[in-house]
Scaffold this active site. Sequence first.
Site, PDB file in Angstrom:
ATOM      1  N   ARG A  37       0.821  -1.211   0.000  1.00 40.96           N
ATOM      2  CA  ARG A  37       0.000   0.000   0.000  1.00 40.96           C
ATOM      3  C   ARG A  37       0.862   1.272   0.000  1.00 40.96           C
ATOM      4  O   ARG A  37       0.364   2.370   0.192  1.00 40.96           O
ATOM      5  CB  ARG A  37      -0.947   0.002   1.194  1.00 40.96           C
ATOM      6  CG  ARG A  37      -1.845  -1.212   1.186  1.00 40.96           C
ATOM      7  CD  ARG A  37      -3.208  -0.950   1.777  1.00 40.96           C
ATOM      8  NE  ARG A  37      -4.146  -1.956   1.298  1.00 40.96           N
ATOM      9  CZ  ARG A  37      -4.880  -1.832   0.196  1.00 40.96           C
ATOM     10  NH1 ARG A  37      -4.813  -0.757  -0.542  1.00 40.96           N
ATOM     11  NH2 ARG A  37      -5.702  -2.787  -0.169  1.00 40.96           N
ATOM     12  N   HIS A  67       7.714  -6.644  -7.483  1.00 45.67           N
ATOM     13  CA  HIS A  67       6.463  -5.993  -7.895  1.00 45.67           C
ATOM     14  C   HIS A  67       6.350  -4.651  -7.171  1.00 45.67           C
ATOM     15  O   HIS A  67       6.435  -4.587  -5.949  1.00 45.67           O
ATOM     16  CB  HIS A  67       5.284  -6.905  -7.532  1.00 45.67           C
ATOM     17  CG  HIS A  67       3.980  -6.527  -8.172  1.00 45.67           C
ATOM     18  ND1 HIS A  67       3.472  -5.244  -8.151  1.00 45.67           N
ATOM     19  CD2 HIS A  67       3.086  -7.267  -8.877  1.00 45.67           C
ATOM     20  CE1 HIS A  67       2.317  -5.230  -8.797  1.00 45.67           C
ATOM     21  NE2 HIS A  67       2.057  -6.438  -9.258  1.00 45.67           N
ATOM     22  N   TYR A  70       1.150  -1.712  -5.591  1.00 47.26           N
ATOM     23  CA  TYR A  70       0.101  -1.573  -6.606  1.00 47.26           C
ATOM     24  C   TYR A  70      -0.725  -0.305  -6.443  1.00 47.26           C
ATOM     25  O   TYR A  70      -1.563   0.006  -7.264  1.00 47.26           O
ATOM     26  CB  TYR A  70      -0.779  -2.829  -6.706  1.00 47.26           C
ATOM     27  CG  TYR A  70      -1.333  -3.325  -5.406  1.00 47.26           C
ATOM     28  CD1 TYR A  70      -2.387  -2.673  -4.783  1.00 47.26           C
ATOM     29  CD2 TYR A  70      -0.804  -4.470  -4.800  1.00 47.26           C
ATOM     30  CE1 TYR A  70      -2.904  -3.134  -3.604  1.00 47.26           C
ATOM     31  CE2 TYR A  70      -1.312  -4.937  -3.609  1.00 47.26           C
ATOM     32  CZ  TYR A  70      -2.367  -4.275  -3.007  1.00 47.26           C
ATOM     33  OH  TYR A  70      -2.867  -4.733  -1.825  1.00 47.26           O
ATOM     34  N   HIS A 107       2.147  -1.781 -12.350  1.00 48.76           N
ATOM     35  CA  HIS A 107       0.866  -1.568 -13.028  1.00 48.76           C
ATOM     36  C   HIS A 107       0.951  -0.229 -13.754  1.00 48.76           C
ATOM     37  O   HIS A 107       1.499   0.730 -13.201  1.00 48.76           O
ATOM     38  CB  HIS A 107      -0.276  -1.535 -12.006  1.00 48.76           C
ATOM     39  CG  HIS A 107      -0.520  -2.857 -11.346  1.00 48.76           C
ATOM     40  ND1 HIS A 107      -1.576  -3.078 -10.490  1.00 48.76           N
ATOM     41  CD2 HIS A 107       0.149  -4.034 -11.426  1.00 48.76           C
ATOM     42  CE1 HIS A 107      -1.542  -4.332 -10.081  1.00 48.76           C
ATOM     43  NE2 HIS A 107      -0.505  -4.935 -10.617  1.00 48.76           N
ATOM     44  N   GLU A 142       2.451  -4.505 -16.428  1.00 51.37           N
ATOM     45  CA  GLU A 142       1.555  -5.653 -16.298  1.00 51.37           C
ATOM     46  C   GLU A 142       0.241  -5.411 -17.031  1.00 51.37           C
ATOM     47  O   GLU A 142      -0.320  -4.315 -16.981  1.00 51.37           O
ATOM     48  CB  GLU A 142       1.289  -5.925 -14.807  1.00 51.37           C
ATOM     49  CG  GLU A 142       0.378  -7.140 -14.582  1.00 51.37           C
ATOM     50  CD  GLU A 142       0.281  -7.557 -13.121  1.00 51.37           C
ATOM     51  OE1 GLU A 142       0.982  -6.979 -12.268  1.00 51.37           O
ATOM     52  OE2 GLU A 142      -0.516  -8.480 -12.850  1.00 51.37           O
ATOM     53  N   ASP A 176      -0.603 -11.255 -17.038  1.00 51.97           N
ATOM     54  CA  ASP A 176      -1.323 -11.902 -15.938  1.00 51.97           C
ATOM     55  C   ASP A 176      -2.518 -12.646 -16.535  1.00 51.97           C
ATOM     56  O   ASP A 176      -3.385 -12.026 -17.143  1.00 51.97           O
ATOM     57  CB  ASP A 176      -1.766 -10.827 -14.936  1.00 51.97           C
ATOM     58  CG  ASP A 176      -2.385 -11.405 -13.688  1.00 51.97           C
ATOM     59  OD1 ASP A 176      -3.287 -12.252 -13.809  1.00 51.97           O
ATOM     60  OD2 ASP A 176      -1.978 -11.000 -12.573  1.00 51.97           O
ATOM     61  N   HIS A 179      -5.854 -11.436 -15.387  1.00 54.36           N
ATOM     62  CA  HIS A 179      -6.180 -10.092 -15.871  1.00 54.36           C
ATOM     63  C   HIS A 179      -6.573 -10.093 -17.348  1.00 54.36           C
ATOM     64  O   HIS A 179      -7.539  -9.425 -17.726  1.00 54.36           O
ATOM     65  CB  HIS A 179      -4.990  -9.146 -15.659  1.00 54.36           C
ATOM     66  CG  HIS A 179      -4.657  -8.925 -14.215  1.00 54.36           C
ATOM     67  ND1 HIS A 179      -3.580  -8.172 -13.804  1.00 54.36           N
ATOM     68  CD2 HIS A 179      -5.254  -9.366 -13.079  1.00 54.36           C
ATOM     69  CE1 HIS A 179      -3.532  -8.160 -12.482  1.00 54.36           C
ATOM     70  NE2 HIS A 179      -4.522  -8.878 -12.024  1.00 54.36           N
ATOM     71  N   HIS A 211       2.156 -13.982 -14.845  1.00 54.31           N
ATOM     72  CA  HIS A 211       1.465 -14.227 -13.582  1.00 54.31           C
ATOM     73  C   HIS A 211       0.430 -15.304 -13.860  1.00 54.31           C
ATOM     74  O   HIS A 211      -0.491 -15.084 -14.654  1.00 54.31           O
ATOM     75  CB  HIS A 211       0.768 -12.957 -13.086  1.00 54.31           C
ATOM     76  CG  HIS A 211       1.714 -11.952 -12.494  1.00 54.31           C
ATOM     77  ND1 HIS A 211       1.358 -10.643 -12.254  1.00 54.31           N
ATOM     78  CD2 HIS A 211       3.004 -12.092 -12.063  1.00 54.31           C
ATOM     79  CE1 HIS A 211       2.397 -10.009 -11.708  1.00 54.31           C
ATOM     80  NE2 HIS A 211       3.401 -10.864 -11.588  1.00 54.31           N
ATOM     81  N   ASP A 224     -10.958  -8.789 -11.734  1.00 54.79           N
ATOM     82  CA  ASP A 224      -9.664  -8.991 -11.079  1.00 54.79           C
ATOM     83  C   ASP A 224      -9.789  -9.665  -9.716  1.00 54.79           C
ATOM     84  O   ASP A 224      -9.357  -9.111  -8.703  1.00 54.79           O
ATOM     85  CB  ASP A 224      -8.901  -7.661 -10.957  1.00 54.79           C
ATOM     86  CG  ASP A 224      -7.451  -7.869 -10.527  1.00 54.79           C
ATOM     87  OD1 ASP A 224      -7.020  -9.037 -10.418  1.00 54.79           O
ATOM     88  OD2 ASP A 224      -6.760  -6.869 -10.294  1.00 54.79           O
ATOM     89  N   HIS A 226      -8.519 -13.191  -8.233  1.00 55.11           N
ATOM     90  CA  HIS A 226      -7.732 -14.381  -8.561  1.00 55.11           C
ATOM     91  C   HIS A 226      -8.320 -15.630  -7.889  1.00 55.11           C
ATOM     92  O   HIS A 226      -8.864 -15.535  -6.794  1.00 55.11           O
ATOM     93  CB  HIS A 226      -6.284 -14.226  -8.082  1.00 55.11           C
ATOM     94  CG  HIS A 226      -5.574 -13.041  -8.669  1.00 55.11           C
ATOM     95  ND1 HIS A 226      -4.234 -12.827  -8.503  1.00 55.11           N
ATOM     96  CD2 HIS A 226      -6.016 -12.007  -9.441  1.00 55.11           C
ATOM     97  CE1 HIS A 226      -3.878 -11.704  -9.124  1.00 55.11           C
ATOM     98  NE2 HIS A 226      -4.942 -11.194  -9.699  1.00 55.11           N
ATOM     99  N   GLU A 256      -0.055 -15.945  -8.081  1.00 55.83           N
ATOM    100  CA  GLU A 256      -0.565 -14.922  -7.156  1.00 55.83           C
ATOM    101  C   GLU A 256      -1.954 -15.371  -6.727  1.00 55.83           C
ATOM    102  O   GLU A 256      -2.924 -14.632  -6.816  1.00 55.83           O
ATOM    103  CB  GLU A 256      -0.659 -13.567  -7.854  1.00 55.83           C
ATOM    104  CG  GLU A 256       0.646 -13.028  -8.394  1.00 55.83           C
ATOM    105  CD  GLU A 256       0.423 -11.769  -9.224  1.00 55.83           C
ATOM    106  OE1 GLU A 256      -0.429 -11.784 -10.140  1.00 55.83           O
ATOM    107  OE2 GLU A 256       1.099 -10.765  -8.953  1.00 55.83           O
TER     108      GLU A 256
HETATM  109 ZN    ZN Z   1      -4.794  -9.092 -10.085  1.00 61.53          ZN
HETATM  110 FE    FE Z   2      -0.599  -9.986 -11.447  1.00 56.94          FE
HETATM  111 FE    FE Z   3       0.155  -6.936 -10.282  1.00 52.35          FE
END
Ligand code: ZN
Ligand code: FE
Ligand code: FE
Length: 277
Positions: A37, A67, A70, A107, A142, A176, A179, A211, A224, A226, A256
């Site tokens: 975050r 990564h 996000y 992202h 991504e 991904d 995604h 991913h 989105d 997963h 993920e």
């Molecule tokens: Zn995701």
């Molecule tokens: Fe991802």
């Molecule tokens: Fe991601």
Amino acid sequence: MITIGCHLSSSGGYAQMARDAIAIGANTFQFFTRNPRGGAAKPIDPADIAAFHELAAEGGIERILCHASYTLNPASDDPAVRDFALAALRDDLQRMEYTPGQLYNMHPGMHKKQGVERGIELTAACINAALEPQQSTTLLLETLAGKGSEIGTNFLELAAIISRIELQDRVGVCLDSCHVWDAGYDIANELDRMLEDFDRCIGLSRLRAIHLNDSMNPCGSHKDRHARLGEGCIGLDALIRITQHPALRDLPFYLETPNKTLDGFAQEIALIRKEHP
Ligand code: ZN
Ligand code: FE
Ligand code: FE
């Protein structure tokens, strides 16, 4: 041998991530440099990095993927939010030099009400301001599912960002599976068609990581969420086909998936390894 791992917690440091990866049958892993975050990253401990390099060499870990938080939004309409994204990106890329030649995934951001064109310009400007010619990391954008005003929901948007990057040999894409499915690419039935589209828009040589996630929702849902491999709408057979595809099988794969323990990841990794004798 397939290169596969999962997202790991970085709270115990680099050496601990290598130990965790090896314990679950992984030969790569993904991690956040800082709290996802946002916020400050822990200082790098050179002893931890040295221990990591030793464990990685023993365990056959040649590839790692960092990564970005996000919540960073380089495409924000708020200059303070953009400045924060640039500062974090610069700091992350400096830290990446402790593990040279690796991958960093971000992202592409949310364009808010400014429109996707403006968002693409802002994200490209942020990347251009952060990447330094002497650095060794490859920055990946991504593919996103299309929640809200996400940029990177189709391959043309990613291509538009990449075309604006000055250091062309430092950028690539992380695909991904959840995604792209949620964005509307039917990878369960038309994987080759998606790859042809990717190649036409971006060029397959830009594809550097996958991913590997199942999706809780149908193709084109833009949600989105997963799912564990085989427990979602894409299905295990289609996900295995992705890992076996000649254009993809040499890339590193990262789970993920929603697992509460490392055992859950170990099971999924074993599931895929079984299909790669
Ligand atoms: Zn995701
Ligand atoms: Fe991802
Ligand atoms: Fe991601």
